[in-house]
Design a protein around this motif. Structure first.
Motif, PDB file in Angstrom:
ATOM      1  N   GLU A 233       0.827  -1.209   0.000  1.00  0.00           N
ATOM      2  CA  GLU A 233       0.000   0.000   0.000  1.00  0.00           C
ATOM      3  C   GLU A 233       0.863   1.262   0.000  1.00  0.00           C
ATOM      4  O   GLU A 233       0.522   2.257  -0.626  1.00  0.00           O
ATOM      5  N   PHE A 234       2.001   1.211   0.699  1.00  0.00           N
ATOM      6  CA  PHE A 234       2.895   2.369   0.785  1.00  0.00           C
ATOM      7  C   PHE A 234       4.298   1.906   1.171  1.00  0.00           C
ATOM      8  O   PHE A 234       4.510   0.765   1.563  1.00  0.00           O
ATOM      9  N   ILE A 235       5.265   2.830   1.040  1.00  0.00           N
ATOM     10  CA  ILE A 235       6.624   2.635   1.537  1.00  0.00           C
ATOM     11  C   ILE A 235       6.987   3.926   2.256  1.00  0.00           C
ATOM     12  O   ILE A 235       6.561   5.006   1.839  1.00  0.00           O
ATOM     13  N   THR A 236       7.747   3.825   3.338  1.00  0.00           N
ATOM     14  CA  THR A 236       8.124   5.045   4.046  1.00  0.00           C
ATOM     15  C   THR A 236       9.196   5.776   3.234  1.00  0.00           C
ATOM     16  O   THR A 236       9.958   5.163   2.481  1.00  0.00           O
ATOM     17  N   LEU A 237       9.240   7.076   3.392  1.00  0.00           N
ATOM     18  CA  LEU A 237      10.163   7.911   2.629  1.00  0.00           C
ATOM     19  C   LEU A 237      11.609   7.477   2.830  1.00  0.00           C
ATOM     20  O   LEU A 237      12.357   7.327   1.864  1.00  0.00           O
ATOM     21  N   ASP A 238      12.018   7.244   4.076  1.00  0.00           N
ATOM     22  CA  ASP A 238      13.416   6.855   4.320  1.00  0.00           C
ATOM     23  C   ASP A 238      13.740   5.512   3.668  1.00  0.00           C
ATOM     24  O   ASP A 238      14.809   5.329   3.080  1.00  0.00           O
ATOM     25  N   ALA A 239      12.806   4.569   3.688  1.00  0.00           N
ATOM     26  CA  ALA A 239      13.018   3.260   3.055  1.00  0.00           C
ATOM     27  C   ALA A 239      13.116   3.403   1.538  1.00  0.00           C
ATOM     28  O   ALA A 239      13.945   2.749   0.893  1.00  0.00           O
TER      29      ALA A 239
ATOM     30  N   LYS B   9       4.459   8.343   4.477  1.00  0.00           N
ATOM     31  CA  LYS B   9       4.009   7.231   3.643  1.00  0.00           C
ATOM     32  C   LYS B   9       3.935   7.674   2.188  1.00  0.00           C
ATOM     33  O   LYS B   9       3.202   8.596   1.851  1.00  0.00           O
ATOM     34  N   ILE B  10       4.703   6.997   1.342  1.00  0.00           N
ATOM     35  CA  ILE B  10       4.724   7.306  -0.078  1.00  0.00           C
ATOM     36  C   ILE B  10       3.888   6.255  -0.799  1.00  0.00           C
ATOM     37  O   ILE B  10       4.097   5.058  -0.625  1.00  0.00           O
TER      38      ILE B  10
END
Length: 72
Positions: free
Chosen positions: A12-18, A54-55
């Protein structure tokens, strides 16, 4: 000239830092967090200060001359 790459999102999303880490923009999670804290990261043209933002599909992340478009 800006370089653009696509990142295929599997959830659904990936965190910005990841995202910064897996695309190779940042060498480590710590470097990714430092880039965000230093005000070097833009999401959809807006300066982003949340490291765990959340991207989602359709968003564009830009750092210096590197741009990442998140696709399904």
């Amino acid at each position: 000239m800006a370089s653009t790459k696509e990142f295929k999102l599997s959830g659904e999303f990936i965190t910005l830092d990841a995202l910064l880490k897996v695309t190779g923009i940042a060498a480590s999670g710590g470097e990714a967090k430092a880039m965000v804290a230093a005000g070097e990261v833009y999401v959809d043209g807006e300066l982003e200060h949340r490291k765990r933002c959340k991207i989602r599909v359709g968003q564009n992340v830009k750092v210096a001359q590197m741009s990442v478009l998140v696709v399904a």
